[in-house]
Design a protein around this motif. Structure first.
Motif, short mmCIF file in Angstrom:
data_model
loop_
_atom_site.label_atom_id
_atom_site.label_comp_id
_atom_site.label_asym_id
_atom_site.label_seq_id
_atom_site.Cartn_x
_atom_site.Cartn_y
_atom_site.Cartn_z
N TYR A 47 0.72 -0.98 -0.02
CA TYR A 47 0.03 -0.14 0.02
C TYR A 47 0.74 1.28 -0.13
N THR A 79 -5.75 -2.17 -5.24
CA THR A 79 -5.17 -2.47 -3.83
C THR A 79 -5.98 -2.73 -3.32
N GLY A 91 -1.36 -5.10 -5.38
CA GLY A 91 -1.47 -4.11 -5.65
C GLY A 91 -1.32 -4.20 -7.26
#
Length: 433
Positions: free
Chosen positions: A183, A330, A335
């Motif tokens: 992230y 994500t 992601g």
């Protein structure tokens, strides 16, 4: 006061010195002078998440010792101790009968012990008061999300965060995606312009049955166990609107936090809808089982937010941010970015539930305490604003909700006994406060 030197233990300094003199004595941080010094942690709210956070905190650093427990219910203390003993070595647990507290004043009693850091894991309705008290007591804080259930509570959290900054106290929130490696990398690229100007986004927490669907059993047992209305509502806090803030606030706040992160701002207005399609029985309290909200951000970008808790329905917990030259995706495990500056995540992130405590403790040791208080408060208000719009059927502005709304849904009296009836909101009829 005698001069503070490296011969003094951190605890002796904490007992005798002001915050300013502590900083002068240990410029590298309170624990930098001696890595072997134990970090004493108190847990306020000993359910599954509070106890889990305590285990994560101990996993994050060998210096952590769990020293005090507090919960409204004595049986929660017993369950927490059993779980701690299963997961942690004996020397990592210093809880005694004298540092185990139950009742509505358990928070204050934990804060009166010599803990350095507290984990706030009680239901969200209690969090503004608990956070405020922890900062007043001079404790570093790990607080679960969300941090409030109404605008009144959000304003209290922001005030506490500002005071924590003045006192150089850490506040790290359980928005663990902010500490999850993939992230962090994706958001760095999004914020750096790799997908161009952000024009829209979508975020989802659509799931099947909630993993704690115990409400029906508790509903049947409530008279046998002689629970008062207040006890039932708090024990079943996920289904109690004033306790949880509803699942858009309690759960979907994670995804909304990611959208605020990507856009570098909070929304300026929203309009939402929702209702109860599957949970119609009284044991499911007064929360909705589905929401859909459109948020508009200062740049003009619009984000569609959806969350649902319905057994047997399609599941999707993710975020998608769309820019003029690409988009990012994500979720908790993956992601990537598609477009002119494509990127593919190729390695698993370390456990974010542990990493957030690693980052918290590192910041304290470095003398640069993290303070995520306002950040998580704004993400919490983003979710609250969506809920308010869905409940009332009204379009709302951030400025009005943050500055003018007087909504305070927590009962004025918190004590075992009667509790306000759990009325189900009706869009178009429920009053906007």
């Amino acid at each position: 006061m005698k001069e503070a030197t490296s011969a003094l233990t951190r605890r002796e300094v904490l007992k005798t010195a002001s915050l300013a003199s502590i900083a002068a004595a240990f410029p590298g941080g309170l624990w930098a002078a001696g890595a072997s010094e134990r970090i004493r942690v108190g847990v306020i709210g000993c359910g599954g998440r509070g106890t889990g956070a305590a285990i994560d905190c101990a996993t994050a650093s060998p210096d952590v010792v769990i020293a005090a427990l507090g919960d409204l219910f004595p049986d929660q203390l017993s369950s927490a101790m059993t779980r701690l003993k299963e997961k942690l070595a004996a020397d990592r647990i210093a809880v005694t009968p004298e540092t185990s507290f139950s009742g509505f004043d358990a928070c204050q009693k934990v804060l009166a012990t010599d803990v350095d850091l507290v984990i706030l894991g009680a239901p969200p309705a209690f969090r503004p008061a608990h956070l405020t008290a922890a900062v007043e007591a001079g404790k570093h804080v790990f607080t679960e999300k969300p941090v409030a259930v109404d605008p009144t509570g959000v304003r209290a959290v922001i005030a506490a965060a500002e005071k924590a900054a003045q006192k150089r106290l850490a506040i790290v929130a359980g928005t663990q995606r902010r500490h999850q490696a993939h992230y962090v990398e994706i958001m760095k690229r999004v914020r750096g312009g790799d997908i161009g100007e952000i024009v829209s986004g979508q975020c989802y927490w659509n799931m099947g049955a909630l993993w704690v669907e115990r409400a029906a059993q508790n509903w049947a047992d409530r008279t046998i166990k002689k629970w008062s209305d207040m006890e039932w509502q708090v024990r079943n806090w996920l289904f109690t609107g004033w306790c949880s803030g509803d699942h858009i606030v309690e759960q979907h706040v994670h995804n909304l936090d990611v959208m605020n992160w990507a856009l570098g701002a909070h929304p300026v207005k929203c309009v939402g809808m929702g209702g109860r399609a599957a949970r119609v029985e009284p044991q499911y309290g007064n929360i909705f089982d589905h929401f859909a909200v459109e948020y508009e951000y200062p740049s003009g970008a619009r984000v569609l937010s959806m969350c649902r808790q319905t057994a047997g329905a399609a599941e999707n917990v993710s975020e998608r941010v769309v820019g003029t030259s690409g988009f990012s995706y994500t979720d908790s495990a993956d992601g990537y970015i598609k477009g002119a500056k494509a990127y593919e995540n190729e390695k698993a992130s370390p456990n974010p539930y542990v990493q957030e405590h690693v980052d918290l403790i590192a910041s304290i040791k470095a003398g640069k305490p993290l303070n995520e208080g306002r950040q998580v408060a704004e993400s919490t208000l983003t979710a609250i604003m969506g809920r308010m719009s869905a409940y009332t059927g009204r379009q709302l502005s951030w400025d009005w909700v943050m500055n003018a709304s007087k909504l305070d849904i927590v009962p004025a009296t918190l004590a075992f006994g009667p509790a306000p009836a759990l009325e189900v909101p009706v869009p178009g009829k429920t009053e906007l406060v």
